[in-house]
Structures are given as C-alpha cells and as structure tokens.
Design an enzyme around this catalytic site. Structure first.
Site, PDB file in Angstrom:
ATOM      1  CG  ASP A  31      -2.106   0.867   1.166  1.00 60.50           C
ATOM      2  OD1 ASP A  31      -3.221   0.328   1.321  1.00 60.50           O
ATOM      3  OD2 ASP A  31      -1.949   2.087   0.942  1.00 60.50           O
ATOM      4  CE1 TYR A 140     -13.418   3.715  -8.817  1.00 56.88           C
ATOM      5  CE2 TYR A 140     -15.813   3.853  -8.776  1.00 56.88           C
ATOM      6  CZ  TYR A 140     -14.642   3.263  -8.353  1.00 56.88           C
ATOM      7  OH  TYR A 140     -14.682   2.214  -7.470  1.00 56.88           O
ATOM      8  CG  HIS A 188     -18.231   7.022   0.777  1.00 58.99           C
ATOM      9  ND1 HIS A 188     -16.865   7.075   0.859  1.00 58.99           N
ATOM     10  CD2 HIS A 188     -18.528   6.587  -0.467  1.00 58.99           C
ATOM     11  CE1 HIS A 188     -16.360   6.681  -0.303  1.00 58.99           C
ATOM     12  NE2 HIS A 188     -17.344   6.383  -1.122  1.00 58.99           N
ATOM     13  CG  ASP A 284     -25.022  11.099  -6.750  1.00 54.67           C
ATOM     14  OD1 ASP A 284     -24.030  10.337  -6.788  1.00 54.67           O
ATOM     15  OD2 ASP A 284     -25.200  11.939  -5.847  1.00 54.67           O
TER      16      ASP A 284
HETATM   17  N1  UFG Z   1     -25.177  11.467  -0.290  1.00 52.49           N
HETATM   18  C1  UFG Z   1     -25.752  12.568   0.297  1.00 52.49           C
HETATM   19  N2  UFG Z   1     -24.993  13.312   1.153  1.00 52.49           N
HETATM   20  C2  UFG Z   1     -23.695  13.005   1.438  1.00 52.49           C
HETATM   21  C3  UFG Z   1     -23.117  11.870   0.843  1.00 52.49           C
HETATM   22  C4  UFG Z   1     -23.888  11.121  -0.027  1.00 52.49           C
HETATM   23  O1  UFG Z   1     -26.915  12.874   0.048  1.00 52.49           O
HETATM   24  O2  UFG Z   1     -23.060  13.737   2.221  1.00 52.49           O
HETATM   25  C5  UFG Z   1     -25.982  10.633  -1.185  1.00 52.49           C
HETATM   26  C6  UFG Z   1     -25.418  10.557  -2.585  1.00 52.49           C
HETATM   27  O3  UFG Z   1     -25.881  11.611  -3.376  1.00 52.49           O
HETATM   28  C7  UFG Z   1     -25.893   9.182  -3.030  1.00 52.49           C
HETATM   29  C8  UFG Z   1     -25.950   8.363  -1.733  1.00 52.49           C
HETATM   30  O4  UFG Z   1     -25.974   9.324  -0.680  1.00 52.49           O
HETATM   31  O5  UFG Z   1     -27.179   9.282  -3.534  1.00 52.49           O
HETATM   32  C9  UFG Z   1     -24.760   7.455  -1.550  1.00 52.49           C
HETATM   33  O6  UFG Z   1     -23.575   8.230  -1.766  1.00 52.49           O
HETATM   34  P1  UFG Z   1     -22.119   7.690  -1.456  1.00 52.49           P
HETATM   35  O7  UFG Z   1     -21.175   8.817  -1.776  1.00 52.49           O
HETATM   36  O8  UFG Z   1     -22.059   7.097  -0.094  1.00 52.49           O
HETATM   37  O9  UFG Z   1     -21.926   6.498  -2.490  1.00 52.49           O
HETATM   38  P2  UFG Z   1     -22.108   6.497  -4.076  1.00 52.49           P
HETATM   39  O10 UFG Z   1     -23.417   5.819  -4.337  1.00 52.49           O
HETATM   40  O11 UFG Z   1     -21.889   7.814  -4.695  1.00 52.49           O
HETATM   41  O12 UFG Z   1     -20.836   5.653  -4.503  1.00 52.49           O
HETATM   42  C10 UFG Z   1     -20.874   4.289  -4.695  1.00 52.49           C
HETATM   43  C11 UFG Z   1     -19.462   3.758  -4.561  1.00 52.49           C
HETATM   44  C12 UFG Z   1     -18.627   4.220  -5.716  1.00 52.49           C
HETATM   45  C13 UFG Z   1     -19.322   3.924  -7.010  1.00 52.49           C
HETATM   46  C14 UFG Z   1     -20.672   4.550  -7.051  1.00 52.49           C
HETATM   47  C15 UFG Z   1     -21.403   4.231  -8.324  1.00 52.49           C
HETATM   48  O13 UFG Z   1     -18.880   4.196  -3.342  1.00 52.49           O
HETATM   49  O14 UFG Z   1     -17.386   3.562  -5.687  1.00 52.49           O
HETATM   50  O15 UFG Z   1     -21.436   4.040  -5.964  1.00 52.49           O
HETATM   51  O16 UFG Z   1     -22.305   5.265  -8.640  1.00 52.49           O
HETATM   52  F1  UFG Z   1     -18.613   4.428  -8.039  1.00 52.49           F
END
Ligand code: UFG
Length: 324
Positions: A31, A140, A188, A284
């Site tokens: 890593d 990505y 996240h 998203d």
């Molecule tokens: N969200 C919020 N507020 C935040 C963070 C997230 O409303 O502060 C929402 C996002 O808009 C999304 C959901 O919560 O609708 C989940 O968001 P995350 O960032 O936790 O995860 P993602 O769905 O964006 O990401 C995941 C994986 C990525 C992958 C992606 C595919 O972590 O590796 O799905 O779209 F690429």
C-alpha cells in the site's frame, strides 16, 4: 497459502486482511498509504510501495512467493474522476497493468479485482445483474471497466484466472469496532450521517430530493464490508477450479433512499440526524440495486448482514472509537 493484498491498508482491504489471517492464510499488504492507514493493517506483513513504481513491484515479488493477489488499490471518487481523469487512468489502469505484468513475470496466476457498480452507467433495469450493459458514464467507472477488459484478454493470452467483484455501496465496519471507514475528505453517506449525528460535522447535505424515486432521494444497495471480504474468500476458492475471467455483482438486492438511511441512522444513534436538502451531486444515478443471484449461485455467497440498522450499527461503533 500467501496472498498479496494491494491496498490492504484501505477500508475494504483492511477487513480482507483480517479475514485472511482468521482463515489461516498469510496476507502481505502492499500500500502506498495515500489514502490507507498503517494502523488498519495490524500485525500483518506490511510493505509500503506504489503500483506505479515497477521497482517496488519487482522487489515485492522477488521477496515473496504469492499464491494469489487481491487488488483493492484505486482512486474511487466519481466526481473527482471527472475533474482529474488522467489521475484515474494512471492509478487505476496503468497501475493495474504494472501489477499484472509483475504477476506474469513471477508466474502468479490468480487475481481478485475490486470493481464497481459504476461500470454499468445509467441503470436500465430495476435490479442490475451481470447481463446489464456496461456503459460507464465517468472516468472512475471507465477505468474499472478497462481493467475488466484487460483481465478477459489476459485470461485468453496468458491463462490468468480472475474474478472481478463489482461492489455496490460498501458499508459498515468490523463489529469489533477497531477498523472501519476513514477517508479525508469524507464523501460517503454513512460516515457523513454519523459525523452529523455526533456533532463532528454540520448538518448532512442531502444531495437532491427530486429524483425519480418514491421519496425523491437516491436509492442505493448497501452491502457490509465483511460480506464483501467473504465474497473475496469465495472467489479464491472459485478460481481453484475455474479458469478464465469472471465478474460478479455484489449487493443485498434491497434499495434504501437517503431519507430512509437518515431515519435508520437516527434510530441506531438514538438521536436525530440533522440534515438539509442541497442541490444534486453530479453523476448520481436515481437508483442502483444489485442483482447478485450469480454470486449466490456460483460462489455460494450469502450476505450475513441484511438488516440496514445492523450495518449502520457496526459503522456507528467504529465511528465512536475511531483511532485513525
Ligand atoms: N449522499 C448525500 N450526502 C452526502 C453523501 C452522499 O446525500 O453527504 C448521497 C449521494 O448523493 C448518493 C448516496 O448518498 O445518492 C450514496 O452516496 P455515497 O457517496 O455514499 O456512495 P455512491 O453511491 O456515490 O458511490 C458508490 C461507490 C462508488 C461507485 C458509485 C457508483 O462508493 O465507488 O457508488 O455510482 F462508483
């Protein structure tokens, strides 16, 4: 048995390292600590190095004889990948190519690769299974799809055995509460909700409430990190008797909206999660829910964590303890 865990100091990789040790398999972590944490590796052998440095890989493969490789190293933020595509192609594609070449030189013929739901692009079906078209819509997802294609080519040309595991939303933490998710900055949903609950961050921003979902907020499929680790262990076994390049979608098959997650997290933390609605975040999709029947059938994978409150509870335990 000795397994190289690239990215073993990261969120999912560190849970895998623990699982391998528990199963009597010797993990060697490689890593660069760009986003990982040395503390997350525990007592496992740790080698600091970078996939972009071929000399680091040469030294690693000459020092150890590996039976298989698990590859978790990646840049993994969709939005950042749109801003910095070269960094994503360099790390995720060129770095993986270096690893594959080093494996070939050392005659290591098995790889479990961390892929993602982002290889699919806009969902066209309610449940996304492996027959869904792969049309990534950001660098990505494209970088991960490129590696999947490389793995199929490597299977044909060199006989490399591989399993690409396409995670939906990795969630939760080891129930012991001593390793977990820690990113800086954190993007996240679950850690951001728990920071807001703790008062470590201002109100959670809900990115958009006008999506085509029942309550207007995005729906995702949250799968526990230990269930992901379990799928990797099963993938190792699978490769013992299956040639070729394979891909599996990993999720619970149940979708939760952001508002449902806020409600569930509030119940776990026994306090309301302060939130405000903010504009949509670019890239998203409305809904991403996995069809994982293939993993269940071919890997015998059965997620242990199917209750969203239990998944969030493991993250909450880590969150209150977090030492890194
Ligand atoms: N969200 C919020 N507020 C935040 C963070 C997230 O409303 O502060 C929402 C996002 O808009 C999304 C959901 O919560 O609708 C989940 O968001 P995350 O960032 O936790 O995860 P993602 O769905 O964006 O990401 C995941 C994986 C990525 C992958 C992606 C595919 O972590 O590796 O799905 O779209 F690429």
């Amino acid at each position: 048995m000795k397994v190289l865990v690239c990215g073993g100091a990261g969120y999912i990789g560190s849970h895998m390292v623990r699982r391998l040790s528990h199963d009597g398999i010797e993990p060697v972590v490689f890593d660069n600590l760009s986003t990982g944490h040395r503390e997350a590796v525990g007592d496992a052998t740790f080698v600091q190095g970078d996939l972009l440095e071929r000399d680091d890989l040469r030294a690693l493969f000459s020092r150890h004889r590996f039976d298989a490789v698990m590859h978790f190293c990646a840049r993994s933020l969709v939005g950042e990948s749109v801003q910095q595509p070269y960094a994503y192609y360099e790390n995720n594609v060129a770095g993986t190519l270096n690893l594959l070449q080093a494996m070939r030189e050392a005659d290591v013929g098995k790889l479990v690769f961390s892929s993602t739901a982002a290889v699919f692009g806009h969902p066209e079906t309610e449940l996304i299974d492996e027959s869904h078209p792969t049309r990534p819509i950001n660098p990505y997802g494209a970088s991960k799809r490129m590696v999947e294609i490389m793995l199929a080519d490597a299977a044909r040309a060199y006989g490399l055995r591989s399993v690409a595991l396409r995670y939906f939303n990795a969630a939760g933490a080891s129930p012991q509460g001593d390793i977990g998710e820690s990113h800086s900055p954190e993007t996240h949903l679950i850690p951001n909700m728990l920071c807001a609950a703790n008062g470590d961050a201002p109100a959670l921003k809900v990115f958009g409430n006008d999506y085509a979902t029942p309550d207007g907020t995005c729906v995702r499929d949250y799968v526990h990190v230990d269930d992901l680790a379990d799928a990797h262990s099963r993938a190792l076994d699978f490769m013992a008797s299956n040639e070729g390049a394979h891909a599996f979608n990993l999720g619970n098959g149940a979708g939760f909206s952001v508002l449902q997650m806020i409600q569930a997290a509030g119940e776990v933390a026994k306090r309301p999660i302060p939130f405000e609605v903010a504009p949509r975040r670019a890239g998203d999709p409305d809904r991403l829910v996995a069809g994982s029947a293939k993993a269940r059938r071919d890997l015998g994978w059965q997620p242990r964590y199917t209750d969203i409150a239990e998944i969030i509870d493991t993250a909450w335990r880590w969150h209150r303890n977090a030492r890194y």
